[in-house]
Design a protein around this motif. Structure first.
Motif, PDB file in Angstrom:
ATOM      1  N   ASP A 192       0.842  -1.201   0.000  1.00  0.00           N
ATOM      2  CA  ASP A 192       0.000   0.000   0.000  1.00  0.00           C
ATOM      3  C   ASP A 192       0.880   1.254   0.000  1.00  0.00           C
ATOM      4  OD1 ASP A 192      -2.364   1.479   0.030  1.00  0.00           O
ATOM      5  OD2 ASP A 192      -2.591   1.380   2.207  1.00  0.00           O
ATOM      6  N   HIS A 196       1.072   4.122  -2.839  1.00  0.00           N
ATOM      7  CA  HIS A 196       0.847   5.558  -2.542  1.00  0.00           C
ATOM      8  C   HIS A 196       1.969   6.400  -3.137  1.00  0.00           C
ATOM      9  CE1 HIS A 196      -1.630   4.352   1.221  1.00  0.00           C
ATOM     10  NE2 HIS A 196      -2.313   4.234   0.098  1.00  0.00           N
ATOM     11  N   HIS A 265      -5.934   3.391  -7.149  1.00  0.00           N
ATOM     12  CA  HIS A 265      -6.725   3.356  -5.912  1.00  0.00           C
ATOM     13  C   HIS A 265      -8.223   3.365  -6.193  1.00  0.00           C
ATOM     14  CE1 HIS A 265      -3.236   3.680  -3.384  1.00  0.00           C
ATOM     15  NE2 HIS A 265      -4.016   3.624  -2.325  1.00  0.00           N
ATOM     16  N   HIS A 279      -7.338  -4.099   0.581  1.00  0.00           N
ATOM     17  CA  HIS A 279      -7.028  -2.905  -0.215  1.00  0.00           C
ATOM     18  C   HIS A 279      -5.718  -3.053  -0.997  1.00  0.00           C
ATOM     19  CE1 HIS A 279      -6.363   1.255  -1.233  1.00  0.00           C
ATOM     20  NE2 HIS A 279      -5.264   1.294  -0.495  1.00  0.00           N
ATOM     21  N   LEU A 283      -4.537  -3.120  -5.301  1.00  0.00           N
ATOM     22  CA  LEU A 283      -3.543  -2.232  -5.928  1.00  0.00           C
ATOM     23  C   LEU A 283      -2.480  -3.038  -6.664  1.00  0.00           C
ATOM     24  CD1 LEU A 283      -3.015   0.177  -2.879  1.00  0.00           C
ATOM     25  CD2 LEU A 283      -4.573   0.484  -4.810  1.00  0.00           C
TER      26      LEU A 283
HETATM   27 ZN    ZN Z   1      -3.808   2.798  -0.380  1.00  0.00          ZN
END
Ligand code: ZN
Ligand code: NZQ
Length: 385
Positions: A192, A196, A265, A279, A283
């Motif tokens: 994650d 980002h 996202h 999550h 991605l």
């Molecule tokens: Zn994220």
């Protein structure tokens, strides 16, 4: 570099044993609600440390916040806050608990229907209760940013919101309390934070040399330390660096003055809304496929990423881009995260559903050029099967 405002008001208390310093961070006359998830914070002893640090205060506890936190659960907390005259919130957990606490902090002060907070992506928020956090899972950066994401299964929606009123007052980051994370969550956190960074870096050159350099260092750190954290779970140097990296990846610093993407996202959120896939896993599926699909628009930054992060410098431009997409995918797989939609029980009918959901949620002009449409997302998803 583009014009920007940068203000991040969250105080960070970083390091071993910092929960002991909590009491000084919260107004002495505040009635505090501690919000947490499904039980890991109780089992790990983190809640015990917090109760000890806040001994003598009147505390209210609200547990049971789910991963991909639910709208209905958040509203129950709002009721409990009003019934108990709570005036300070303390989130104890990962992104889900902190995001839910942000939403609760805003919803408690919002006079209209709380759902509007999400349909307006946070723009209706004019005030929020003050809150702090004790972070137990480095991943989202929620501990030092003003955004959150809330899931409403009844509406098949997972919607983001953002408001300058939703920064934590403080966040405690003790790397030792991440030792109890299962490998799956360590991997999720690393991937994650990686994505980002990519969403704010892998766009087009904007002469933002410092932001690019910071982003490349964060990416190299995650690539080097992520697999080591899985091999040696209780290494303080590894955990402390991963924790700070994840925070810096989404606290506004590397995103100031640069174009941003966020298409991976927004597409990923629709996958989670559909079947609750973690999550980070969404991605890891979308990003490599999107990199390939958008290789012309992202060409210069893909080549810069290849050279500065992976040391891929030889061969034709397309060969270097192929190689760096492959390296990225292999890194996710090395972290134990599968990178194809079929690994998550998603086929053609589900892709139709995701594309429709993007339209329904207004996600029709994604990416750094506002040019990725739901039909482009369909092509990206088909290539990720
Ligand atoms: Zn994220
Ligand atoms: O619920 P408990 O029992 O506490 O267990 C949690 C949960 O099952 C467990 N866990 C957390 N800390 C632990 C631990 N287990 C053992 N030891 C510990 N120290 O981990 C599980 C996952 O927790 P969660 O909070 O859901 O994970 P994460 O931090 O990855 O947060 C994901 C959520 O954040 C949103 C995501 O969409 C997702 O809903 N995001 C928030 C962002 C933001 N606010 O800026 C940005 C991100 O892109 C992301 O969208």
């Amino acid at each position: 570099m583009k014009n920007f405002n940068f203000q991040n008001p969250t105080r960070i208390l970083f390091g071993k044993g910092r929960i002991a310093d909590l009491n000084d961070q919260i107004p002495s006359d505040a009635k505090v609600m501690i919000l947490f998830g499904g039980g890991s914070a109780e089992r790990s002893g983190v809640l015990g440390q917090i109760r000890e640090a806040l001994a003598g205060r009147t505390l209210v506890e609200f547990g049971g916040i789910e991963p991909n936190p639910r709208y209905a659960t958040a509203l129950k907390a709002v009721d409990m806050i009003n019934e108990n005259n709570v005036d300070f919130l303390l989130a104890v957990g990962g992104g889900s608990v902190i995001d839910a606490t942000k939403f609760i902090a805003a919803a408690t002060k919002y006079e209209g229907d709380a759902w509007e907070i999400l349909t307006s992506y946070g723009s209706v928020i004019k005030e929020a209760m003050p809150f702090g956090s004790v972070l137990t899972l480095p991943a989202t950066g929620s501990e030092m940013n003003s955004g959150g994401v809330i899931t409403n299964p009844e509406k098949e929606a997972k919607l983001p919101f953002n408001s300058s009123h939703c920064f934590p007052v403080f966040s405690v980051l003790d790397p030792e309390i991440t030792y109890t994370l299962p490998p799956r969550q360590v991997a999720n956190g690393v991937v994650d934070a990686f994505v980002h960074t990519m969403e704010q870096y892998l766009t087009y050159p904007s002469a933002a040399y410092v932001q690019d350099g910071f982003a490349e260092t964060l990416l190299r750190t995650l690539i080097e330390l992520g697999p080591k954290a899985l091999e040696t779970p209780k290494d303080y140097d590894i955990r402390s660096n991963l924790m700070w990296t994840a925070t810096l990846a989404l606290n506004g610093l590397i995103g100031a003055g640069v174009p941003q993407d966020w298409a991976s996202h927004m597409i990923g959120h629709e996958i989670t809304a559909l079947n609750d896939t973690d999550h980070a896993r969404t991605l890891a599926v979308v990003l490599p496929s999107l990199m390939n699909d958008q290789r012309d628009r992202k060409r210069e930054k893909l080549l810069q990423y290849a050279a500065n992060v992976w040391n891929i410098r030889d061969g034709s431009e397309d060969a270097r881009i192929d190689a760096v997409i492959d390296s990225t995918r292999r890194f996710f797989e090395q972290m134990g995260i599968k990178t194809h939609l079929s690994d998550y029980a998603i086929g053609a009918p589900e892709i139709d559903h995701i594309v429709n959901a993007l339209k329904e949620h207004g996600m029709t002009t994604l990416g750094e050029h506002d040019a990725i449409t739901p039909e482009d997302a369909r092509r990206i998803l088909n290539a990720a099967l």
